[in-house]
Design an enzyme around this catalytic site. Structure first.
Site, PDB file in Angstrom:
ATOM      1  N   LEU A 524      17.077  27.625  51.460  1.00 10.51           N
ATOM      2  CA  LEU A 524      17.855  28.853  51.586  1.00 10.51           C
ATOM      3  C   LEU A 524      18.527  28.970  52.943  1.00 10.51           C
ATOM      4  CD1 LEU A 524      15.339  31.367  49.979  1.00 10.51           C
ATOM      5  CD2 LEU A 524      17.357  30.379  48.917  1.00 10.51           C
ATOM      6  N   GLY A 525      17.940  28.350  53.948  1.00 13.12           N
ATOM      7  CA  GLY A 525      18.528  28.457  55.279  1.00 13.12           C
ATOM      8  C   GLY A 525      17.650  27.786  56.306  1.00 13.12           C
ATOM      9  N   GLY A 527      16.530  28.083  60.667  1.00 10.68           N
ATOM     10  CA  GLY A 527      16.604  28.829  61.909  1.00 10.68           C
ATOM     11  C   GLY A 527      15.865  28.122  63.013  1.00 10.68           C
ATOM     12  N   GLY A 528      15.608  28.851  64.085  1.00  8.74           N
ATOM     13  CA  GLY A 528      15.006  28.244  65.257  1.00  8.74           C
ATOM     14  C   GLY A 528      13.600  27.737  65.041  1.00  8.74           C
ATOM     15  N   PHE A 529      12.864  28.276  64.049  1.00  8.97           N
ATOM     16  CA  PHE A 529      11.476  27.890  63.853  1.00  8.97           C
ATOM     17  C   PHE A 529      11.279  26.978  62.646  1.00  8.97           C
ATOM     18  CE2 PHE A 529      10.514  32.144  65.973  1.00  8.97           C
ATOM     19  CZ  PHE A 529      10.485  31.553  67.215  1.00  8.97           C
ATOM     20  N   GLY A 530      12.329  26.653  61.922  1.00  6.75           N
ATOM     21  CA  GLY A 530      12.169  25.801  60.761  1.00  6.75           C
ATOM     22  C   GLY A 530      13.082  26.223  59.635  1.00  6.75           C
ATOM     23  N   VAL A 532      13.647  27.673  55.421  1.00  4.32           N
ATOM     24  CA  VAL A 532      13.157  28.572  54.380  1.00  4.32           C
ATOM     25  C   VAL A 532      13.599  28.018  53.032  1.00  4.32           C
ATOM     26  CG1 VAL A 532      13.172  30.923  53.491  1.00  4.32           C
ATOM     27  CG2 VAL A 532      13.312  30.530  55.939  1.00  4.32           C
ATOM     28  N   LYS A 546       8.550  30.118  54.182  1.00  2.00           N
ATOM     29  CA  LYS A 546       8.969  29.881  55.555  1.00  2.00           C
ATOM     30  C   LYS A 546       8.118  28.740  56.107  1.00  2.00           C
ATOM     31  CE  LYS A 546       9.017  32.155  60.097  1.00  2.00           C
ATOM     32  NZ  LYS A 546       8.784  33.428  60.800  1.00  2.00           N
ATOM     33  N   ASP A 643      12.889  42.437  67.111  1.00  2.00           N
ATOM     34  CA  ASP A 643      13.974  41.541  66.702  1.00  2.00           C
ATOM     35  C   ASP A 643      14.705  42.103  65.469  1.00  2.00           C
ATOM     36  OD1 ASP A 643      15.646  39.385  66.923  1.00  2.00           O
ATOM     37  OD2 ASP A 643      14.331  37.984  65.869  1.00  2.00           O
TER      38      ASP A 643
END
Length: 834
Positions: A524-525, A527-530, A532, A546, A643
């Protein structure tokens, strides 16, 4: 205004009829000069000379007589206009209708009919259908008609299609521009190769495909069954292949192919004096020809997901491109396995526009079962389908090679049967249904087993509780709780009195199976941590996984923090955690799957931003406010999110908002006003000044973030956007307009009439109150929720916000949010050093 325009036009037409020569027929004894008219007997259509725009070029064309705007439906000399008013239309000595200039013998246009009966006279007449015909007088035979040479407009009783023997091909061609009728680059025509179909071309290649004829409609036009104003006639025989729409009543209706590559059907509404459009194509992304490449299926109803999927037995040719949501490369056979082995079969793909039939073979003598057998015998056959819907699924279509331009419909479409090998077939074959008695027995046994297991676990829990009390009577069993996270556990020594719940543990094998082994197609996408991933459990439940990167900046501390916090939170506007997985070197959180992704995918997309109108945007903002209020005041723990931003607001199927990403959240004591940190986390542009610069966080830090978010919801623009080439951020832009008393310019114009101006202006004021520079000046979330819900409450005037102007220096640009690193769809944030 339209009535006045119509009256002026009618008076002008009356004047022209009085001062011009008005003919009903044209023969060799008369001529139509510039200024003269040829009018149909019922005065439905008029033929005359006219110009377009400010040009001096003159054309001969046909237009509606009774419509208040000059709507041209056909032109004779669209490629060769006449300069000035020297043109004349007449019948020459050979019986042809010719257009020439009176100042010379130069022929601009001609019907150019070759006839052995040239000794007989001819007559031209304009019919009430809009058809200009040339008739031989002695036998009244039509030897030429404008309906055989359409321009950009299809009228009732006009045919599109091919006369096989003569080669006459009737098709529509767009204008180059609204003021230039020269043939443009778009055409709409029947393609007789393979199994006949209807296509819209742009720049010489297929652009949209109406598809093949199914007996009642074109396969790519499901709405045809609802075209009640037409009688539709499709002819397919050795002489001709054509389609004709006959109007059932006296409706003035037309279809036009325009210069941009769009087909438009409309009717004239006499009371409103305007054209009302009731159908157009292409409509969505899946309408564009070959959108997902060969051997794929395009499904525009995959809400929040990539619309392209591979057909059964195929996989993406370029997984990287598919990850980037570009399916143009299409799909290839999975593993390169050929399909001519024993044990292979077919998988049904339901409710689709069947693939391009230009290379398909049709056999009208075979039923569907015989069609399957025929395809199975031919190693090069890749799929089959019924050619007809109206004959109970009889008649056979067989495809060879690639399957191109397949798409899904919701409540219509045909069944396509795709050939797969013996290895692939079991993956799609449904388990045979059990007998009713067996099913009942299984259900009963399952219920009894569940009850026995629940009783056993409950008894075990009571025993452990008693044992714990007996060993340490000074410690209440309500003051500690254990959250299971794989083989580890996190002890929570908070003061939460009750209501703790264990987070279920998922096996790595279960998560891997649900996500198709973390396939790129399920991603799905990132980001900075891994990354999804979307997953589907064995029971059909959809999940979002996640998966933290092994090199992620989010370590075990943040991971445990997110599980610990969100497990305790239960609110309709907070994302719900379903479990977690810590196994080997994997750390994963499993959440409810929310199909509409995140708020930023709607707000900042030129197309999707049209979907949430003002009422829905207001509901989203109010829902986020209630979720924050719960975190700050109503939950058992006082939590600062730290955040909050548009990409961390997820939307369920009904577009209800849910706050996500609690990895950076912080618990505060009930008597703790604020906290200090030596590590600033979050996303610039949403950070309050005291937090970004001094590391001081409080519930008022979240209020500031909400204020930025509220202004983004109203404006449809990111806080980091520039305005009128000035360095002002969205917050600064809104503040400057507020001081000028001109806040209407902040409101997103795409919301149109759905926006209640007073309510939107009130929300802008609330947003500015939330982003005031000093934390003490900002309202708390309970006040914000109250202000949003009560429009009669008088609001205070906001003070100057922080970050009115954006810094030009990299690293100090605290008010921007230029695509934050957490550009994923679920719950991943960005860490920023101070």
């Amino acid at each position: 205004m339209n009535t006045e325009k119509g009256l002026v036009y009618a008076l002008l037409l009356l004047f022209l009829l009085q001062v011009s020569t008005c003919l009903n027929i044209l023969n060799q004894n008369n001529t139509i000069k510039d200024g003269d008219l040829l009018v149909s007997s019922g005065k439905m259509f008029t033929l005359d000379f006219f110009s377009l725009g400010n040009s001096s070029h003159r054309y001969v064309g046909i237009w509606y007589s009774q419509i208040s705007e000059q709507t041209v439906v056909w032109l004779a000399n669209r490629e060769r206009p006449i300069s000035g008013t020297s043109g004349a239309l007449s019948i020459d000595s050979d019986g042809n209708l010719v257009l020439h200039e009176t100042s010379g013998s130069f022929i601009v246009w001609s019907t150019n009919v070759s006839s052995v009966l040239s000794n007989y006279s001819t007559t031209a007449q304009l019919m009430d259908s809009g058809n200009l015909i040339l008739v031989q007088d002695f036998n009244e035979r039509v030897i030429w008609q404008s309906f055989d040479y359409p321009t950009d407009t299809l009228l009732p009783f006009m045919k599109l299609g091919l006369k096989r023997k003569t080669g006459l091909n009737r098709f529509l061609t767009s204008w180059k521009s609204p003021e230039d009728p020269t043939p443009g680059n778009c055409s709409y025509r029947i393609d007789p190769t393979g199994y006949t179909q209807l296509l819209l071309y742009k720049d010489g290649v297929p652009y949209w495909r109406a598809g093949s004829w199914t007996g009642d409609r074109w396969s790519g036009v499901p709405e045809m069954t609802r075209f009640y104003i037409f009688n539709i006639s499709f002819v397919y025989d050795p002489e001709e292949v054509s389609i004709m729409y006959g109007a059932i009543n006296a409706s003035i209706t037309r279809m036009v192919v325009n210069e941009s590559g769009s087909l438009r059907r409309s009717t004239w509404h006499d009371q409103d004096r305007r054209w009302i459009e009731f159908w157009f194509a292409p409509k969505d992304q899946c309408d564009y020809y070959g959108k997902c490449g060969p051997n794929s299926n395009c499904n525009p109803y995959n809400t929040g997901q990539f619309e392209c999927t591979c057909l059964p037995g195929f996989e993406p040719k370029s997984p990287t491109d598919w990850y980037l949501r570009d399916g143009s490369a299409g799909c290839i056979r999975r593993g390169g396995v050929s399909v001519c082995r024993s044990g292979e079969g077919f998988v049904r793909v339901a409710r689709v526009k069947v693939p391009d039939t230009s290379k398909a073979l049709a056999n009208m003598s075979l039923n569907l079962k015989e069609c399957e057998e025929e395809c199975l015998r031919d190693c090069s056959c890749t799929a089959y389908a019924s050619a007809s819907e109206s004959l109970g699924g009889s008649e056979c279509l067989i495809w060879h090679g690639n399957l191109v331009d397949t798409r899904t419909y919701t409540d219509s479409g045909q069944d396509l049967y795709v050939r797969v090998d013996a290895i692939e077939l079991p993956r799609h074959r449904k388990t045979r249904s059990l007998s009713q008695k067996a099913m009942v027995a299984i259900i009963v046994v399952s219920i009894l087993t569940a009850l026995l297991l629940a009783g056993f676990l409950y008894g075990l829990a009571i025993k452990k509780r008693k044992d714990r009390r007996s060993h340490n009577p000074q410690v209440s069993d309500m003051t500690s709780s254990t959250y299971f996270i794989g083989p580890q556990c996190v002890k929570d020594r908070s003061d939460e009195p009750r209501g703790n719940r264990d987070v279920p543990l998922f096996d790595l094998s279960t998560v891997a199976s649900a996500t198709n082994n973390f396939s790129v197609l399920n991603k799905l996408g990132r980001g900075g941590f891994g990354s999804v991933y979307k997953g589907v459990m064995d029971n059909g439940m959809e999940i979002a996984v996640k998966r933290l990167s092994k090199h992620s900046g989010q370590g075990v501390k943040e991971f445990k923090n997110e599980v610990r916090l969100i497990a305790k939170l239960q609110h309709r506007n907070l994302v719900r955690i379903l479990g977690c997985c810590v196994e080997e070197d994997e750390k994963m959180l499993i959440y409810e799957y929310l199909p509409n992704k995140s708020l930023d995918t709607f707000l900042f997309d030129k197309t999707k931003r049209l979907l949430p109108d003002w009422r829905k945007r207001f509901e989203i903002a109010s829902g986020v406010a209630r979720g924050l209020l719960y975190l700050h005041q109503d939950s058992r723990l006082q939590i600062i999110h730290r955040d909050l931003k548009a990409s961390n607001i997820l939307l369920d199927a009904a577009m209800n908002p849910k706050i996500s990403d609690f990895g950076m959240a912080r618990v505060c004591g009930r008597d703790q006003i604020r906290g200090n940190t030596n590590r600033v986390v979050g996303t610039y542009g949403y950070m309050s000044p005291e937090y970004a610069m001094e590391g001081i966080s409080s519930i008022k830090s979240d209020v500031y973030s909400f204020g930025v978010l509220l202004l983004e919801v109203i404006s449809g623009k990111r806080n980091g956007a520039y305005y009128h080439e000035s360095p002002s951020s969205l917050v600064g832009h809104a503040w400057e307009l507020w001081k000028e008393g001109n806040c209407e310019d902040v409101i997103d114009e795409s919301m149109g009439d759905s926006c209640t101006k007073e309510e939107a202006l009130r929300c802008i004021q609330i947003g500015l109150l939330c982003v005031q520079e000093f934390a003490d000046d900002r309202p708390d979330m309970s006040t914000v929720v109250f202000m949003l819900a009560n429009k009669d409450v008088v609001l205070p005037s906001p003070k100057r916000p922080a970050y009115v102007f954006k810094s030009k220096h990299h690293g100090a640009n605290l008010s921007t949010n230029d695509k934050p690193a957490s550009g994923n769809d679920v719950t991943i944030s960005m860490l920023e050093g101070r």
